[in-house]
Scaffold this active site. Structure first.
Site, PDB file in Angstrom:
ATOM      1  N   GLN A  89       4.091   0.791  -3.270  1.00 20.55           N
ATOM      2  CA  GLN A  89       4.604   0.941  -1.906  1.00 20.55           C
ATOM      3  C   GLN A  89       5.982   0.303  -1.832  1.00 20.55           C
ATOM      4  O   GLN A  89       6.125  -0.904  -2.006  1.00 20.55           O
ATOM      5  CB  GLN A  89       3.676   0.262  -0.902  1.00 20.55           C
ATOM      6  CG  GLN A  89       4.210   0.384   0.526  1.00 20.55           C
ATOM      7  CD  GLN A  89       3.504  -0.548   1.501  1.00 20.55           C
ATOM      8  OE1 GLN A  89       2.367  -0.935   1.278  1.00 20.55           O
ATOM      9  NE2 GLN A  89       4.184  -0.902   2.570  1.00 20.55           N
ATOM     10  N   CYS A  95       1.979   1.182   4.378  1.00 18.99           N
ATOM     11  CA  CYS A  95       0.738   0.933   3.637  1.00 18.99           C
ATOM     12  C   CYS A  95      -0.398   1.841   4.105  1.00 18.99           C
ATOM     13  O   CYS A  95      -1.270   2.207   3.320  1.00 18.99           O
ATOM     14  CB  CYS A  95       0.322  -0.527   3.723  1.00 18.99           C
ATOM     15  SG  CYS A  95       0.070  -1.137   5.397  1.00 18.99           S
ATOM     16  N   HIS A 169      -2.272  -5.255   6.440  1.00 17.70           N
ATOM     17  CA  HIS A 169      -2.031  -4.416   5.271  1.00 17.70           C
ATOM     18  C   HIS A 169      -3.253  -3.554   4.959  1.00 17.70           C
ATOM     19  O   HIS A 169      -4.389  -4.022   5.058  1.00 17.70           O
ATOM     20  CB  HIS A 169      -1.703  -5.327   4.078  1.00 17.70           C
ATOM     21  CG  HIS A 169      -1.292  -4.595   2.839  1.00 17.70           C
ATOM     22  ND1 HIS A 169      -0.203  -3.746   2.812  1.00 17.70           N
ATOM     23  CD2 HIS A 169      -1.822  -4.585   1.589  1.00 17.70           C
ATOM     24  CE1 HIS A 169      -0.091  -3.241   1.580  1.00 17.70           C
ATOM     25  NE2 HIS A 169      -1.057  -3.723   0.841  1.00 17.70           N
ATOM     26  N   ASP A 184      -3.758  -0.910  -4.173  1.00 16.10           N
ATOM     27  CA  ASP A 184      -2.885  -1.613  -3.238  1.00 16.10           C
ATOM     28  C   ASP A 184      -1.463  -1.474  -3.749  1.00 16.10           C
ATOM     29  O   ASP A 184      -1.116  -2.002  -4.812  1.00 16.10           O
ATOM     30  CB  ASP A 184      -3.300  -3.089  -3.187  1.00 16.10           C
ATOM     31  CG  ASP A 184      -2.416  -3.927  -2.260  1.00 16.10           C
ATOM     32  OD1 ASP A 184      -1.359  -3.436  -1.829  1.00 16.10           O
ATOM     33  OD2 ASP A 184      -2.787  -5.080  -1.985  1.00 16.10           O
TER      34      ASP A 184
END
Length: 230
Positions: A89, A95, A169, A184
């Site tokens: 990201q 996100c 997040h 992630d």
């Protein structure tokens, strides 16, 4: 370096489903709320579940754990399947979109796309790219950016300022080849959380979510949503 900043996407299943529909995903699977992580509440979630998204606060405790975890994996190594679609990201506040892309990209054998789907096209073209290249590709994808912006506006009672500091997040959990992965975009690689099965995937992902909550017992800002077959 984060070169772009988007409005944050809300952890609202209706917003997520509308976002994916606009990008050409057929509504044969839908996101829904997970109201709690104990067995009774998990039993209310429609099955099968192919992905779980967790929205959580990025606190000092979490950040110190994240760095420890990264160092440990770098020294000990881990086995990650080449089948896992993982992207970094680089866009601030993106996100939610990265989480949705991770959820969909790793379940393309189950999900269905309409003709001319912008998301299907993005996944087809980006699948062979590195995690960093995928991030760059997202920065340049106008259709996803525009859909994200309209969904982010839609989901807010009062649309946040684009410069507002967001300390929440999104991450995604998926089952690839019988392994439970945490994806992630802020981390350098996927995190393997052990084996899983289609039947136990929701419970196994919930167990990992509980660990996030246990690390920050004073925090209440956790939201879990599941992508279930309709």
């Amino acid at each position: 370096m984060e070169s772009q900043r988007w409005l944050p996407l809300e952890a609202n299943p209706d917003v997520m489903n509308q976002f994916l529909k606009q990008l050409g995903l057929l509504p044969t699977w839908q996101f829904g709320d997970v109201y709690g992580l104990d067995p009774d509440l998990l039993s209310m979630v429609p099955r099968p579940v192919c992905s779980v998204l967790l929205l959580f606060p990025v606190t000092e405790k979490y950040e110190s754990y994240r760095l420890e975890e990264e160092a440990k994996i770098k020294s000990q190594g881990q086995e990650v399947s080449s089948e896992v679609y993982f992207m970094k990201q680089t866009i601030s506040n993106a996100c939610g979109t990265v989480g949705l892309i991770h959820a969909v990209a790793n379940n393309q054998d189950r999900l269905e796309f309409g003709p001319g789907s912008a998301l299907k096209k993005f996944l087809s073209v980006s699948s062979s790219l590195s995690p960093e290249e995928k991030a760059k590709f997202l920065e340049e994808d106008e259709s996803i950016r525009v859909t994200h912006e309209s969904s982010a506006q839609e989901g807010q009672t009062e649309a946040p300022s684009i410069d507002e500091k967001v300390d929440l997040h999104f991450i995604a959990f998926v089952n690839v080849g019988g392994q439970l992965y945490e994806l992630d975009g802020r981390k350098p690689f996927p995190i393997v959380h052990g084996t899983t099965t289609e039947d136990m995937f929701l419970e196994n992902a919930a167990d990992v979510c509980k660990k996030f909550m246990a690390r920050d017992p004073d925090e209440l800002r956790f939201t879990v949503v599941a992508l279930s077959k309709v």
